[in-house]
Enzyme design. Structure first.
Site, PDB file in Angstrom:
ATOM      1  N   CYS A 118       0.933  -1.028  -0.140  1.00 25.94           N
ATOM      2  CA  CYS A 118       0.316   0.218  -0.047  1.00 25.94           C
ATOM      3  C   CYS A 118       1.217   1.067   0.080  1.00 25.94           C
ATOM      4  CB  CYS A 118      -0.814   0.224   1.403  1.00 25.94           C
ATOM      5  SG  CYS A 118      -1.679  -1.398   1.535  1.00 25.94           S
ATOM      6  N   HIS A 259      -3.657   6.846   2.699  1.00 25.91           N
ATOM      7  CA  HIS A 259      -4.015   5.494   2.414  1.00 25.91           C
ATOM      8  C   HIS A 259      -5.056   4.994   2.881  1.00 25.91           C
ATOM      9  CE1 HIS A 259      -4.168   1.508   1.530  1.00 25.91           C
ATOM     10  NE2 HIS A 259      -3.826   1.054   2.229  1.00 25.91           N
ATOM     11  N   ASN A 289     -10.170  -0.496   0.217  1.00 24.14           N
ATOM     12  CA  ASN A 289      -8.596  -0.132   0.392  1.00 24.14           C
ATOM     13  C   ASN A 289      -8.301  -1.016  -1.258  1.00 24.14           C
ATOM     14  OD1 ASN A 289      -6.070  -1.081   0.863  1.00 24.14           O
ATOM     15  ND2 ASN A 289      -6.069  -2.130   2.602  1.00 24.14           N
TER      16      ASN A 289
HETATM   17  O1  UT7 Z   1      -3.742  -1.636   3.251  1.00 22.96           O
HETATM   18  C1  UT7 Z   1      -2.500  -2.440   4.366  1.00 22.96           C
HETATM   19  C2  UT7 Z   1      -2.848  -2.118   5.437  1.00 22.96           C
HETATM   20  N1  UT7 Z   1      -4.432  -2.617   6.393  1.00 22.96           N
HETATM   21  C3  UT7 Z   1      -5.294  -1.985   6.991  1.00 22.96           C
HETATM   22  O2  UT7 Z   1      -4.400  -1.468   8.039  1.00 22.96           O
HETATM   23  C4  UT7 Z   1      -6.099  -2.693   7.195  1.00 22.96           C
HETATM   24  C5  UT7 Z   1      -6.291  -2.783   8.937  1.00 22.96           C
HETATM   25  N2  UT7 Z   1      -6.807  -3.506   9.538  1.00 22.96           N
HETATM   26  C6  UT7 Z   1      -8.079  -3.616  10.067  1.00 22.96           C
HETATM   27  O3  UT7 Z   1      -8.862  -2.433   9.669  1.00 22.96           O
HETATM   28  C7  UT7 Z   1      -9.235  -4.059  11.129  1.00 22.96           C
HETATM   29  O4  UT7 Z   1      -8.301  -4.944  11.959  1.00 22.96           O
HETATM   30  C8  UT7 Z   1      -9.899  -5.300  10.587  1.00 22.96           C
HETATM   31  C9  UT7 Z   1     -11.430  -4.208   9.725  1.00 22.96           C
HETATM   32  C10 UT7 Z   1      -9.416  -5.797   8.726  1.00 22.96           C
HETATM   33  C11 UT7 Z   1     -11.241  -5.682  11.831  1.00 22.96           C
HETATM   34  O5  UT7 Z   1     -11.582  -5.145  12.313  1.00 22.96           O
HETATM   35  P1  UT7 Z   1     -10.816  -5.732  14.249  1.00 22.96           P
HETATM   36  O6  UT7 Z   1     -12.259  -4.470  13.996  1.00 22.96           O
HETATM   37  O7  UT7 Z   1      -9.757  -5.200  14.094  1.00 22.96           O
HETATM   38  O8  UT7 Z   1     -11.546  -6.615  13.871  1.00 22.96           O
HETATM   39  P2  UT7 Z   1     -11.335  -8.096  14.332  1.00 22.96           P
HETATM   40  O9  UT7 Z   1     -10.326  -8.296  13.307  1.00 22.96           O
HETATM   41  O10 UT7 Z   1     -10.671  -8.021  15.910  1.00 22.96           O
HETATM   42  O11 UT7 Z   1     -12.866  -9.150  15.111  1.00 22.96           O
HETATM   43  C12 UT7 Z   1     -13.611  -8.786  15.631  1.00 22.96           C
HETATM   44  C13 UT7 Z   1     -14.725  -9.831  15.566  1.00 22.96           C
HETATM   45  C14 UT7 Z   1     -14.405 -11.500  15.127  1.00 22.96           C
HETATM   46  O12 UT7 Z   1     -15.495 -12.303  15.973  1.00 22.96           O
HETATM   47  P3  UT7 Z   1     -14.917 -12.470  17.243  1.00 22.96           P
HETATM   48  O13 UT7 Z   1     -13.661 -13.387  17.205  1.00 22.96           O
HETATM   49  O14 UT7 Z   1     -14.778 -11.418  18.455  1.00 22.96           O
HETATM   50  O15 UT7 Z   1     -16.241 -13.668  18.147  1.00 22.96           O
HETATM   51  C15 UT7 Z   1     -14.303 -11.694  13.257  1.00 22.96           C
HETATM   52  O16 UT7 Z   1     -14.221 -12.922  13.450  1.00 22.96           O
HETATM   53  O17 UT7 Z   1     -14.857  -9.234  14.334  1.00 22.96           O
HETATM   54  C16 UT7 Z   1     -15.500 -10.957  13.232  1.00 22.96           C
HETATM   55  N3  UT7 Z   1     -15.480 -10.493  12.012  1.00 22.96           N
HETATM   56  C17 UT7 Z   1     -16.497  -9.991  11.315  1.00 22.96           C
HETATM   57  N4  UT7 Z   1     -18.262 -10.547  11.488  1.00 22.96           N
HETATM   58  C18 UT7 Z   1     -18.264 -10.196  10.524  1.00 22.96           C
HETATM   59  C19 UT7 Z   1     -14.248 -10.200  10.981  1.00 22.96           C
HETATM   60  N5  UT7 Z   1     -14.721  -9.413   9.665  1.00 22.96           N
HETATM   61  C20 UT7 Z   1     -15.544  -9.876  10.101  1.00 22.96           C
HETATM   62  C21 UT7 Z   1     -16.997  -9.631   8.913  1.00 22.96           C
HETATM   63  N6  UT7 Z   1     -18.039  -9.493   9.048  1.00 22.96           N
HETATM   64  N7  UT7 Z   1     -16.574  -9.286   7.551  1.00 22.96           N
END
Ligand code: UT7
Length: 333
Positions: A118, A259, A289
């Protein structure tokens, strides 16, 4: 064409291309277990663009590049260098920039790709201006282009909701104007965190086999919350450093083009830098993204919407797999 003194390197033209097909959050909720509410509240994304199967990264890059050359008031023959930043080249080789050269009927000029995920677009601008300083090139075409849909695992809800396709381009040119253009670019990387955001298959480490394909190793794998923490910290640091190096404070920044990965990352950046969100260009709600394409697409949109005026200080900051990061301060001419 007049002889240029080459005191500054300015962005003389901008362009972008995004494929027409829209994939909404509701569409995604029919493919994986997710909801529009989850995606919007955790990321800010509402929809993204997806290229048709027969549209390549270089097709999008060429469209964006053509628009940038026209916007600069130049002809393709005026361009002396093409760099494409991408993690989704048309193929491992030849490089994507060579396909762009062919598609736009450009001269037999140097053409190559840069892969810094990115952060790639800002890296590419830095490399382009470095080459221009030593080899006399007056105009370079720098493109960020991605067909991320081709490396997205459509069964993984933790990643497939994030990404989109598109391309953005700039022409950077030597100029005899004083005190404008690229004031500073900073780039950096931390190879100790290679495993938190990667496509592990298809390279020399794991050449393609039936097994690598069955295990989806050719698709994006990300530990989202790990990446998130690094992103906030590193983007804030890099942005602060490049402002300081330019002798500017947050008050001097007219527009931030970050970004476009996650609204919550952008909000944290705004808060820590003490720059109001109204001074940020945000379009990830419509494109998701798009990795190396995200900053030039957002820049082009900001320019066409009249948000960039002569004398404005533009702050760009990016972060991605590698880990890599990059920031730039550009004063519009
Ligand atoms: O471009 C390069 C750089 N990339 C980035 O900067 C991305 C950085 N990361 C992020 O933007 C975030 O970490 C995400 C958007 C990818 C994820 O958000 P988060 O708040 O960090 O969520 P998490 O991964 O901690 O997951 C929280 C919960 C989990 O469920 P449990 O374990 O709490 O029951 C996931 O399984 O959300 C669940 N989950 C979803 N639920 C519904 C993960 N993806 C989804 C989804 N829909 N699409």
């Amino acid at each position: 064409m007049s002889e240029l003194k080459g005191n500054s390197v300015i962005i003389s033209g901008v362009g972008s291309f995004t494929p027409p097909k829209v994939l909404s959050n509701n569409d995604l909720s029919k493919i994986v277990e997710t909801t529009d509410e989850w995606i919007r509240s955790r990321t800010g994304i509402r929809e993204r663009r997806i290229a048709d199967d027969d549209m390549t990264t270089s097709d999008m890059a060429a469209q964006a590049g053509k628009e940038a050359i026209q916007n600069a008031g130049l002809e393709t023959d005026d361009i002396g260098l093409i760099i494409v930043a991408t993690v989704t080249p048309d193929m491992p080789f030849p490089n994507t920039a060579c396909f762009v050269q062919k598609k736009l009927g450009m001269g037999k000029i140097p053409a190559f790709d840069i892969e810094a995920a990115c952060s790639g677009f800002i890296y590419a601008m830095d490399v382009a201006r470095g080459l221009m300083a030593v080899n006399g090139t007056k105009h370079a075409l720098v493109i960020g282009a991605e067909k991320l849909s081709s490396i997205t695992n459509w069964e993984d809800r933790t990643t497939c909701v994030l990404f989109g396709d598109g391309a953005g381009a700039v022409v950077i040119s030597k100029s005899d104007k004083e005190d404008v253009g690229i004031l500073n670019i900073l780039t950096g990387a931390d190879g100790s965190e290679t495993d938190i955001l990667m496509v592990p298959g298809g390279g020399s480490a794991s050449p393609s086999t039936v097994e690598t394909i069955e295990r989806s190793m050719h698709k994006i794998q990300m530990q989202g919350n790990q990446v998130f923490k690094h992103a906030v910290r590193v983007m804030c640091q890099s942005a602060s450093d490049v402002l300081e190096k330019s002798g500017l404070t947050a008050d001097d920044v007219d527009i931030v083009v970050p970004h476009q990965a996650n609204n919550r990352i952008i909000e944290a950046l705004a808060q820590r830098l003490n720059v109001g969100l109204d001074r940020f260009k945000i379009n990830l709600d419509r494109y998701g993204n798009t990795s190396a394409a995200s900053i030039p697409i957002a820049l082009d949109e900001a320019y066409r919407n009249g948000r960039i005026r002569p004398g404005d200080n533009i702050l760009m900051v990016a972060f991605g797999g590698g880990l890599t990061w990059a920031s730039a301060v550009i004063r519009w001419q």
